[in-house]
Design a protein around this motif. Structure first.
Motif, short mmCIF file in Angstrom:
data_model
loop_
_atom_site.label_atom_id
_atom_site.label_comp_id
_atom_site.label_asym_id
_atom_site.label_seq_id
_atom_site.Cartn_x
_atom_site.Cartn_y
_atom_site.Cartn_z
N ILE A 184 -2.43 44.49 -78.44
CA ILE A 184 -1.49 43.39 -78.18
C ILE A 184 -1.11 43.33 -76.72
O ILE A 184 -1.05 42.26 -76.10
CB ILE A 184 -0.25 43.53 -79.08
N LEU A 185 -0.87 44.49 -76.10
CA LEU A 185 -0.46 44.51 -74.69
C LEU A 185 -1.60 44.09 -73.77
O LEU A 185 -1.35 43.62 -72.66
CB LEU A 185 0.04 45.90 -74.32
N MET A 186 -2.84 44.25 -74.21
CA MET A 186 -3.97 43.78 -73.41
C MET A 186 -3.94 42.27 -73.26
O MET A 186 -4.25 41.72 -72.20
CB MET A 186 -5.28 44.24 -74.03
N PHE A 187 -3.59 41.59 -74.34
CA PHE A 187 -3.61 40.13 -74.34
C PHE A 187 -2.23 39.52 -74.08
O PHE A 187 -2.13 38.36 -73.67
CB PHE A 187 -4.15 39.61 -75.67
N ARG A 188 -1.18 40.32 -74.32
CA ARG A 188 0.19 39.85 -74.07
C ARG A 188 1.00 41.01 -73.53
O ARG A 188 1.69 41.70 -74.29
CB ARG A 188 0.80 39.27 -75.34
N GLY A 193 4.59 41.89 -74.64
CA GLY A 193 4.89 42.08 -76.05
C GLY A 193 4.92 40.75 -76.78
O GLY A 193 4.74 39.68 -76.19
N LEU A 194 5.18 40.81 -78.08
CA LEU A 194 5.10 39.61 -78.91
C LEU A 194 6.14 38.56 -78.52
O LEU A 194 5.84 37.38 -78.45
CB LEU A 194 5.27 40.00 -80.38
N LEU A 195 7.37 39.00 -78.29
CA LEU A 195 8.45 38.04 -77.98
C LEU A 195 9.05 38.26 -76.59
O LEU A 195 10.06 37.66 -76.26
CB LEU A 195 9.56 38.14 -79.03
N GLY A 196 8.45 39.14 -75.80
CA GLY A 196 8.98 39.43 -74.47
C GLY A 196 8.71 38.30 -73.49
O GLY A 196 7.80 37.49 -73.68
N LYS A 197 9.50 38.27 -72.45
CA LYS A 197 9.34 37.26 -71.41
C LYS A 197 9.03 37.96 -70.09
O LYS A 197 9.55 39.04 -69.82
CB LYS A 197 10.62 36.42 -71.26
N PRO A 198 8.17 37.36 -69.27
CA PRO A 198 7.87 37.97 -67.98
C PRO A 198 9.13 38.14 -67.14
O PRO A 198 10.00 37.25 -67.12
CB PRO A 198 6.89 36.98 -67.33
N GLY A 238 8.40 43.42 -77.47
CA GLY A 238 8.85 42.90 -76.17
C GLY A 238 10.10 43.62 -75.76
O GLY A 238 11.19 43.26 -76.20
N ILE A 239 9.96 44.64 -74.94
CA ILE A 239 11.09 45.47 -74.55
C ILE A 239 12.15 44.62 -73.86
O ILE A 239 11.84 43.81 -72.98
CB ILE A 239 10.63 46.63 -73.63
N GLY A 240 13.37 44.74 -74.30
CA GLY A 240 14.45 43.91 -73.77
C GLY A 240 14.83 42.76 -74.69
O GLY A 240 15.84 42.12 -74.49
N SER A 241 14.02 42.52 -75.72
CA SER A 241 14.28 41.44 -76.66
C SER A 241 14.72 42.02 -78.00
O SER A 241 13.95 42.77 -78.62
CB SER A 241 13.03 40.57 -76.85
N VAL A 242 15.93 41.70 -78.45
CA VAL A 242 16.41 42.21 -79.74
C VAL A 242 15.57 41.66 -80.90
O VAL A 242 15.14 42.42 -81.77
CB VAL A 242 17.90 41.88 -79.92
N PRO A 243 15.30 40.34 -80.96
CA PRO A 243 14.39 39.87 -82.03
C PRO A 243 13.01 40.51 -81.94
O PRO A 243 12.37 40.77 -82.96
CB PRO A 243 14.31 38.35 -81.79
N GLY A 244 12.56 40.79 -80.72
CA GLY A 244 11.28 41.45 -80.54
C GLY A 244 11.27 42.85 -81.12
O GLY A 244 10.28 43.29 -81.71
#
Length: 309
Positions: A292-296, A299-304, A251-257
Motif C-alpha cells: 500500500i505504501l508503494m502506491f500510496r 496511507g489509505l486516508l493520509g494526506k501529504p 495514514g499516520i495522523g488520521s484518526v479515521p485512518g
C-alpha cells in the motif's frame, strides 16, 4: 465449496474483533504524531498495563462476588482507564516534554527506553509468566453446521470487543469535532505555533492527547484479556508494533485512518492464518503495508504534509 462462505464469515468476524483492538491502540499513535510529530513507542506497554490493572481489579472484586457481570467489567474498565491515564501523563512528562525541541531521533530513543522500562517494571511486579483471566463472558452464538458442515462460532466476549470499540469510535469522533478540547487538538495538529499565539494552551492539549490515547489503549487491553483469557508483560510490544503498522497503513495522523488501518490489518492477519498458514500471518500483514505504501505513501486516508513557510 459449501463450507467456503461460513469459513470466510468466521475469519472476517475474527479479523474484525482483532482489528478493533489494533484500532483502539493505533489511535494513540496517530493522535500523538498528528499533534507533535513524534511516535510514542511506549504506547503498547500502556495497553499491557491496562490489561493487568483490569485483572488486578477483577481479583480484588472477586469472580464470585455476586455482582452482575456487566458491573464487574465496568469496574475493570474504569479503574484501568484511570490508572493508565496517569501512566500516559507521566510518559509524556518524562519522555517527551523535555525533548520536544530536540532532534526527532532523541525522543524516539527515549520512548523505546520507556517501553523497555515499563515492560520490565510490570514483569518484576507481576511476574513474567502467563496469567489466566477468568472467563466472565462465556458462551457464543453458533450458526450453520447442518449436516456436519462448517459452524460459524461467534464468542460473546469478541462481540463485546467490537461493540465497545464502535461506541468509543463514535464518541471520540463527536468529541474531536464538537468539543472545545477537540477543536484545540485539531488546531494544534494544523499549526502548533499559530495555535499557541492564538491563546491555546498547547502543553495542556499535548498532555490531554497522551492521556486520551492511554485510556483507549487500556480499554483495548481489558477487552482482549477477557476475550483471550491470558496475558503477560510482553503482549504490549507485539500489539504496539501491529497497532503502529495499522496507523501507518491507514495514514499516520488520521484518526479515521487508524480505525480503517486496524480493521484492514486484523482481517488480513486472520485470512492469512486461515487460508495460508498461521506462521505467515505477520509476513502477509507487513507485505500488505509495504504494498500500500508503494502506491500510496501517505496511507489509505493520509494526506501529504504541506511544509509551512
Amino acid at each position: 465449496m459449501s463450507d467456503f462462505l461460513p469459513q470466510l464469515l468466521q475469519q472476517l468476524f475474527n479479523g474484525l474483533s482483532l482489528g478493533a483492538i489494533y484500532a483502539l491502540i493505533a489511535i494513540g499513535y496517530t493522535m500523538v504524531y498528528g499533534i507533535i510529530g513524534m511516535i510514542n513507542f511506549a504506547h503498547g506497554e500502556i495497553y499491557m498495563i491496562g490489561a493487568y490493572v483490569g485483572l488486578v481489579t477483577l481479583s480484588a472484586v472477586g469472580v464470585q462476588s455476586g455482582l452482575p457481570v456487566w458491573l464487574v467489567i465496568a469496574l475493570m474498565l474504569i479503574v484501568a482507564v484511570l490508572v493508565t491515564a496517569v501512566y500516559g501523563y507521566v510518559v509524556e512528562q518524562l519522555a517527551y516534554k523535555p525533548l520536544r525541541d530536540s532532534p526527532r531521533l532523541v525522543p524516539l530513543i527515549s520512548a523505546i527506553g520507556m517501553s523497555i522500562f515499563l515492560q520490565n517494571w510490570m514483569a518484576l511486579g507481576q511476574g513474567a509468566r502467563d496469567m489466566a483471566v477468568p472467563a466472565l463472558i462465556p458462551g457464543a452464538m453458533r450458526f450453520g453446521g447442518e449436516g456436519g458442515g462448517f459452524e460459524v462460532f461467534i464468542p460473546y466476549a469478541r462481540v463485546l470487543v467490537i461493540a465497545v470499540t464502535v461506541v468509543l469510535m463514535v464518541l471520540l469522533t463527536l468529541y474531536i469535532r464538537h468539543s472545545r478540547m477537540g477543536r484545540a487538538s485539531r488546531a494544534c495538529s494544523q499549526d502548533m505555533h499559530m495555535a499557541n499565539l492564538l491563546g491555546i494552551d498547547t502543553n495542556r492539549v499535548i498532555s490531554f492527547t497522551f492521556i486520551l490515547g492511554a485510556m483507549l489503549a487500556a480499554v483495548g487491553g481489558v477487552l482482549i484479556a477477557l476475550a483471550v483469557g491470558k496475558l503477560n508483560p510482553f503482549i504490549g510490544f507485539i500489539a504496539g508494533i501491529k497497532a503502529f503498522t495499522a496507523a501507518v497503513l491507514g495514514g499516520i495522523g488520521s484518526v479515521p485512518g487508524a480505525m480503517l488501518g486496524g480493521v484492514v490489518l486484523g482481517i488480513a492477519e486472520t485470512l492469512a492464518a486461515a487460508y495460508i498458514s498461521s506462521e505467515y500471518k505477520d509476513i502477509v500483514a507487513f507485505a500488505l503495508l509495504v504494498l500500500i505504501l508503494m502506491f500510496r505513501p501517505t496511507g489509505l486516508l493520509g494526506k501529504p504534509e504541506v511544509e509551512k513557510v
